[in-house]
Design a protein around this motif. Structure first.
Motif, PDB file in Angstrom:
ATOM      1  N   SER A 331      94.723  37.019  16.838  1.00 57.23           N
ATOM      2  CA  SER A 331      95.732  36.187  17.501  1.00 57.23           C
ATOM      3  C   SER A 331      95.130  35.466  18.704  1.00 57.23           C
ATOM      4  O   SER A 331      95.363  34.266  18.903  1.00 57.23           O
ATOM      5  N   ALA A 332      94.355  36.193  19.513  1.00 57.04           N
ATOM      6  CA  ALA A 332      93.726  35.572  20.684  1.00 57.04           C
ATOM      7  C   ALA A 332      92.704  34.524  20.274  1.00 57.04           C
ATOM      8  O   ALA A 332      92.590  33.464  20.912  1.00 57.04           O
ATOM      9  N   LEU A 333      91.960  34.794  19.220  1.00 54.25           N
ATOM     10  CA  LEU A 333      90.939  33.840  18.776  1.00 54.25           C
ATOM     11  C   LEU A 333      91.572  32.524  18.337  1.00 54.25           C
ATOM     12  O   LEU A 333      91.110  31.433  18.708  1.00 54.25           O
ATOM     13  N   ILE A 334      92.644  32.590  17.578  1.00 55.70           N
ATOM     14  CA  ILE A 334      93.287  31.367  17.083  1.00 55.70           C
ATOM     15  C   ILE A 334      93.977  30.612  18.221  1.00 55.70           C
ATOM     16  O   ILE A 334      93.815  29.392  18.367  1.00 55.70           O
ATOM     17  N   ALA A 335      94.750  31.346  19.044  1.00 59.26           N
ATOM     18  CA  ALA A 335      95.515  30.683  20.102  1.00 59.26           C
ATOM     19  C   ALA A 335      94.603  30.079  21.171  1.00 59.26           C
ATOM     20  O   ALA A 335      94.729  28.894  21.528  1.00 59.26           O
ATOM     21  N   PHE A 336      93.667  30.872  21.686  1.00 55.50           N
ATOM     22  CA  PHE A 336      92.803  30.366  22.748  1.00 55.50           C
ATOM     23  C   PHE A 336      91.747  29.409  22.211  1.00 55.50           C
ATOM     24  O   PHE A 336      91.230  28.574  22.961  1.00 55.50           O
ATOM     25  N   GLY A 337      91.391  29.533  20.929  1.00 59.34           N
ATOM     26  CA  GLY A 337      90.494  28.550  20.332  1.00 59.34           C
ATOM     27  C   GLY A 337      91.135  27.169  20.295  1.00 59.34           C
ATOM     28  O   GLY A 337      90.498  26.158  20.622  1.00 59.34           O
ATOM     29  N   ALA A 338      92.412  27.109  19.897  1.00 64.99           N
ATOM     30  CA  ALA A 338      93.125  25.828  19.915  1.00 64.99           C
ATOM     31  C   ALA A 338      93.292  25.304  21.337  1.00 64.99           C
ATOM     32  O   ALA A 338      93.206  24.099  21.588  1.00 64.99           O
ATOM     33  N   LEU A 339      93.512  26.212  22.289  1.00 68.00           N
ATOM     34  CA  LEU A 339      93.645  25.797  23.682  1.00 68.00           C
ATOM     35  C   LEU A 339      92.340  25.203  24.213  1.00 68.00           C
ATOM     36  O   LEU A 339      92.337  24.148  24.864  1.00 68.00           O
ATOM     37  N   ALA A 340      91.227  25.860  23.929  1.00 70.94           N
ATOM     38  CA  ALA A 340      89.929  25.345  24.387  1.00 70.94           C
ATOM     39  C   ALA A 340      89.617  24.007  23.748  1.00 70.94           C
ATOM     40  O   ALA A 340      89.070  23.100  24.393  1.00 70.94           O
ATOM     41  N   TYR A 341      89.971  23.833  22.493  1.00 66.60           N
ATOM     42  CA  TYR A 341      89.718  22.565  21.817  1.00 66.60           C
ATOM     43  C   TYR A 341      90.567  21.447  22.404  1.00 66.60           C
ATOM     44  O   TYR A 341      90.152  20.287  22.445  1.00 66.60           O
ATOM     45  N   SER A 342      91.765  21.770  22.871  1.00 67.08           N
ATOM     46  CA  SER A 342      92.616  20.746  23.481  1.00 67.08           C
ATOM     47  C   SER A 342      92.064  20.295  24.822  1.00 67.08           C
ATOM     48  O   SER A 342      92.288  19.156  25.232  1.00 67.08           O
ATOM     49  N   VAL A 343      91.344  21.173  25.509  1.00 64.24           N
ATOM     50  CA  VAL A 343      90.771  20.810  26.809  1.00 64.24           C
ATOM     51  C   VAL A 343      89.544  19.922  26.636  1.00 64.24           C
ATOM     52  O   VAL A 343      89.372  18.921  27.330  1.00 64.24           O
ATOM     53  N   ASN A 344      88.670  20.271  25.684  1.00 63.66           N
ATOM     54  CA  ASN A 344      87.444  19.499  25.465  1.00 63.66           C
ATOM     55  C   ASN A 344      87.164  19.465  23.971  1.00 63.66           C
ATOM     56  O   ASN A 344      86.446  20.313  23.433  1.00 63.66           O
ATOM     57  N   SER A 345      87.757  18.505  23.302  1.00 64.31           N
ATOM     58  CA  SER A 345      87.615  18.429  21.852  1.00 64.31           C
ATOM     59  C   SER A 345      86.248  17.916  21.419  1.00 64.31           C
ATOM     60  O   SER A 345      85.896  18.041  20.248  1.00 64.31           O
ATOM     61  N   ALA A 346      85.478  17.331  22.331  1.00 64.28           N
ATOM     62  CA  ALA A 346      84.179  16.779  21.972  1.00 64.28           C
ATOM     63  C   ALA A 346      83.056  17.804  22.042  1.00 64.28           C
ATOM     64  O   ALA A 346      81.921  17.494  21.668  1.00 64.28           O
ATOM     65  N   SER A 347      83.331  18.990  22.511  1.00 68.55           N
ATOM     66  CA  SER A 347      82.297  20.007  22.678  1.00 68.55           C
ATOM     67  C   SER A 347      82.089  20.769  21.375  1.00 68.55           C
ATOM     68  O   SER A 347      83.026  21.350  20.829  1.00 68.55           O
ATOM     69  N   MET A 348      80.845  20.766  20.905  1.00 70.32           N
ATOM     70  CA  MET A 348      80.514  21.520  19.699  1.00 70.32           C
ATOM     71  C   MET A 348      80.391  23.010  19.986  1.00 70.32           C
ATOM     72  O   MET A 348      80.539  23.840  19.076  1.00 70.32           O
ATOM     73  N   TRP A 349      80.168  23.380  21.256  1.00 66.69           N
ATOM     74  CA  TRP A 349      80.032  24.790  21.598  1.00 66.69           C
ATOM     75  C   TRP A 349      81.333  25.552  21.358  1.00 66.69           C
ATOM     76  O   TRP A 349      81.318  26.738  21.017  1.00 66.69           O
ATOM     77  N   ILE A 350      82.471  24.892  21.520  1.00 71.75           N
ATOM     78  CA  ILE A 350      83.749  25.552  21.275  1.00 71.75           C
ATOM     79  C   ILE A 350      83.883  25.912  19.802  1.00 71.75           C
ATOM     80  O   ILE A 350      84.283  27.025  19.442  1.00 71.75           O
ATOM     81  N   VAL A 351      83.511  24.969  18.942  1.00 69.68           N
ATOM     82  CA  VAL A 351      83.588  25.231  17.499  1.00 69.68           C
ATOM     83  C   VAL A 351      82.626  26.347  17.104  1.00 69.68           C
ATOM     84  O   VAL A 351      82.979  27.254  16.337  1.00 69.68           O
ATOM     85  N   LEU A 352      81.404  26.296  17.641  1.00 68.60           N
ATOM     86  CA  LEU A 352      80.431  27.339  17.316  1.00 68.60           C
ATOM     87  C   LEU A 352      80.886  28.702  17.834  1.00 68.60           C
ATOM     88  O   LEU A 352      80.686  29.734  17.182  1.00 68.60           O
ATOM     89  N   GLY A 353      81.504  28.716  19.035  1.00 67.92           N
ATOM     90  CA  GLY A 353      82.002  29.978  19.561  1.00 67.92           C
ATOM     91  C   GLY A 353      83.114  30.567  18.715  1.00 67.92           C
ATOM     92  O   GLY A 353      83.146  31.779  18.464  1.00 67.92           O
ATOM     93  N   VAL A 354      84.029  29.718  18.237  1.00 68.39           N
ATOM     94  CA  VAL A 354      85.107  30.198  17.376  1.00 68.39           C
ATOM     95  C   VAL A 354      84.546  30.743  16.065  1.00 68.39           C
ATOM     96  O   VAL A 354      84.982  31.783  15.561  1.00 68.39           O
ATOM     97  N   VAL A 355      83.549  30.051  15.505  1.00 66.76           N
ATOM     98  CA  VAL A 355      82.931  30.517  14.257  1.00 66.76           C
ATOM     99  C   VAL A 355      82.237  31.859  14.469  1.00 66.76           C
ATOM    100  O   VAL A 355      82.337  32.778  13.638  1.00 66.76           O
ATOM    101  N   ALA A 356      81.513  31.999  15.587  1.00 66.97           N
ATOM    102  CA  ALA A 356      80.812  33.257  15.863  1.00 66.97           C
ATOM    103  C   ALA A 356      81.799  34.409  16.044  1.00 66.97           C
ATOM    104  O   ALA A 356      81.600  35.503  15.509  1.00 66.97           O
ATOM    105  N   LEU A 357      82.869  34.169  16.794  1.00 64.45           N
ATOM    106  CA  LEU A 357      83.863  35.223  16.985  1.00 64.45           C
ATOM    107  C   LEU A 357      84.595  35.545  15.687  1.00 64.45           C
ATOM    108  O   LEU A 357      84.983  36.700  15.462  1.00 64.45           O
ATOM    109  N   SER A 358      84.774  34.558  14.823  1.00 64.80           N
ATOM    110  CA  SER A 358      85.378  34.831  13.517  1.00 64.80           C
ATOM    111  C   SER A 358      84.481  35.751  12.689  1.00 64.80           C
ATOM    112  O   SER A 358      84.969  36.650  11.989  1.00 64.80           O
ATOM    113  N   ALA A 359      83.170  35.532  12.778  1.00 69.05           N
ATOM    114  CA  ALA A 359      82.248  36.421  12.076  1.00 69.05           C
ATOM    115  C   ALA A 359      82.324  37.841  12.621  1.00 69.05           C
ATOM    116  O   ALA A 359      82.270  38.825  11.862  1.00 69.05           O
ATOM    117  N   VAL A 360      82.464  37.962  13.945  1.00 62.68           N
ATOM    118  CA  VAL A 360      82.634  39.292  14.546  1.00 62.68           C
ATOM    119  C   VAL A 360      83.910  39.953  14.048  1.00 62.68           C
ATOM    120  O   VAL A 360      83.938  41.141  13.717  1.00 62.68           O
TER     121      VAL A 360
END
Length: 450
Positions: A331-360
């Motif tokens: 729940s935290a990964l999905i909600a805060f991932g969308a929140l981080a993307y809304s703040v800086n949608s151009a950052s690839m690090w946010i997408v990579l971080g969400v993918v890494a945490l999804s693997a965890v």
């Protein structure tokens, strides 16, 4: 920010202090249904926790009405009154269901009426920001139908996920925290006063969940029941409706610069379409899977079963606490991932971080038998099952075979060594359902006569 934090703390304090007396009232009132086949707990536990949560909501709104900066929300908008009206109606229906277990269709009708009450008082979706199209104004009927649908879906999604101790309250609290940060950014950074009601609703919702969680964590002393799950679902939906359909995207003045920059800058406008879905992503997925599963079997969509996501986690070997923590994580990964993307949608690090945490998260799902051990200096702060010196049943058998003297030594009783016991009419109730001996004998006699 201080006013919102004060409102949150007052709501949490009132909810926490009232939950104890409400638990005693639920025991006296007999709001302790027998254990059903789909239930996970082994002892009858009182419900009606939603009573304390509703009074926490009232206290939060009352305090906010007397604060200097938040008083403008009540003067310029009718949304807080609309929320209180709808919440009171859905709360009464939940209390009746906790006590008398009313029909599912009656509850569905009550949910639609509560949503209609909020719509009549102005809490409705007026327009939708649609990507590649722009802002689309809705007619009165379209806004009403969409608002009622969102309220009913959110209420039932939260109600469906309320199956483990602390699960629904914790997941909604995480969702409310992410939504509060998003709404506060719209209100503070862009100076849009129309986002203030949604920010207030999110702060109050966090206080309701935080105040109730200490009483509801495993092993729970009281359940929120439908009076609580439907209530927090309605408050969550009210915040999403307020900021989605009331905030005009044109006020944010993001249509500037190149076309590529405009697309990135418009992400905060489109996020209101996505944020409500990410907030209830896990409960909504559970709701859809439950409906498909039951209709595939030829059952009613409202028929209860043990096929929810939290039941599946228990079946593959996860403990009760770990299953709840895994649901928190996603729940935290999905909600805060969308929140981080809304703040800086151009950052690839946010997408990579969400993918890494999804693997965890996937790794945690595949390790149900793994029991982490904490350092010895931290053993005093964790449950016994995470301590190195806590022996399991298999270790005790091995030690007894190696040395008869060791077999005579007492073995520490941990959750792994305590055998599961089936509930029975003559079981003595534990602390969560403590009754006097006379009341226990009376209850036993009533079961025997039935």
């Amino acid at each position: 920010m201080r006013e919102y934090l004060l409102t949150l703390c007052i709501t949490a304090a009132v909810t926490y202090l009232l939950t104890g007396p409400v638990r005693k009232f639920a025991i006296v009132a007999g709001a302790m249904p027998e254990i059903r086949a789909r239930d996970v707990h082994r002892e009858p536990t009182p419900r009606l926790g939603g009573i304390a949560m509703f009074f926490g909501l009232c206290a939060g709104l009352l305090v906010a009405d007397h604060l200097t900066n938040l008083n403008e929300v009540f003067e310029k908008s009718n949304e807080p009154r609309a929320l209180l009206s709808g919440a009171a109606l859905i709360w009464l229906i939940g209390v009746l269901d906790d006590k008398f277990e009313i029909d599912a269709l009656i509850k569905l009708g009550g949910q639609m009426i509560a949503a209609g009450v909020m719509v009549m008082q102005g809490l409705t979706i007026l327009w939708l920001p649609i990507p590649l199209v722009g802002t689309v104004a809705l007619t009165q009927w379209q806004g009403t139908l969409l608002t009622v649908a969102l309220v009913v879906i959110t209420i039932n999604a939260v109600n469906f996920v309320d199956g483990l101790d602390g699960l629904a309250a914790g997941m909604v609290c995480i969702a409310a925290a992410a939504f509060f940060m998003y709404a506060y950014r719209i209100w503070y950074s862009y100076g849009i006063e129309a986002a203030a009601p949604a920010t207030l609703f999110a702060a109050i919702l966090m206080g309701m969940c935080l105040g109730f969680l200490p009483h509801n964590m495993h092993p729970a002393r009281i359940f929120m029941g439908d009076s609580g799950s439907m209530l927090i679902g309605l408050v969550l939906a009210a915040g999403a409706i307020s900021i989605t359909g009331q905030v005009d995207p044109d006020v944010m003045k993001l249509f500037s610069g190149s076309e590529r920059n405009a697309v990135h800058q418009m992400v905060p406008v489109y996020i209101p379409l996505v944020m409500p879905l990410t907030i209830i992503a896990i409960p909504a997925a559970d709701l859809v899977l439950a409906i498909v599963r039951r209709t595939w079997r030829g059952q009613s969509p409202f028929a209860a079963d043990r096929g929810h996501l939290h039941h599946r986690l228990l079946e593959i070997g996860h403990s009760h606490s770990r299953a709840v923590l895994i649901m928190y994580f996603w729940s935290a990964l999905i909600a805060f991932g969308a929140l981080a993307y809304s703040v800086n949608s151009a950052s690839m690090w946010i997408v990579l971080g969400v993918v890494a945490l999804s693997a965890v998260g996937l790794g945690l799902l595949l390790l149900p038998r793994f029991t982490p051990r904490t350092p010895r200096w931290a053993e005093a702060f964790v449950p016994p099952r995470y301590r190195r010196r806590a022996g399991t049943a298999s270790e005790a058998v091995t030690a007894s075979a190696a040395s008869p003297a060791v077999a005579a030594a007492p073995v520490e009783r941990t959750p792994e060594t305590v055998p599961a016991r089936e509930p029975g009419p003559h079981r003595k109730l534990n602390g969560s359902t403590a009754l006097s001996e006379r009341a226990a004998r009376t209850r036993t006699q009533e079961r025997e006569r039935a």
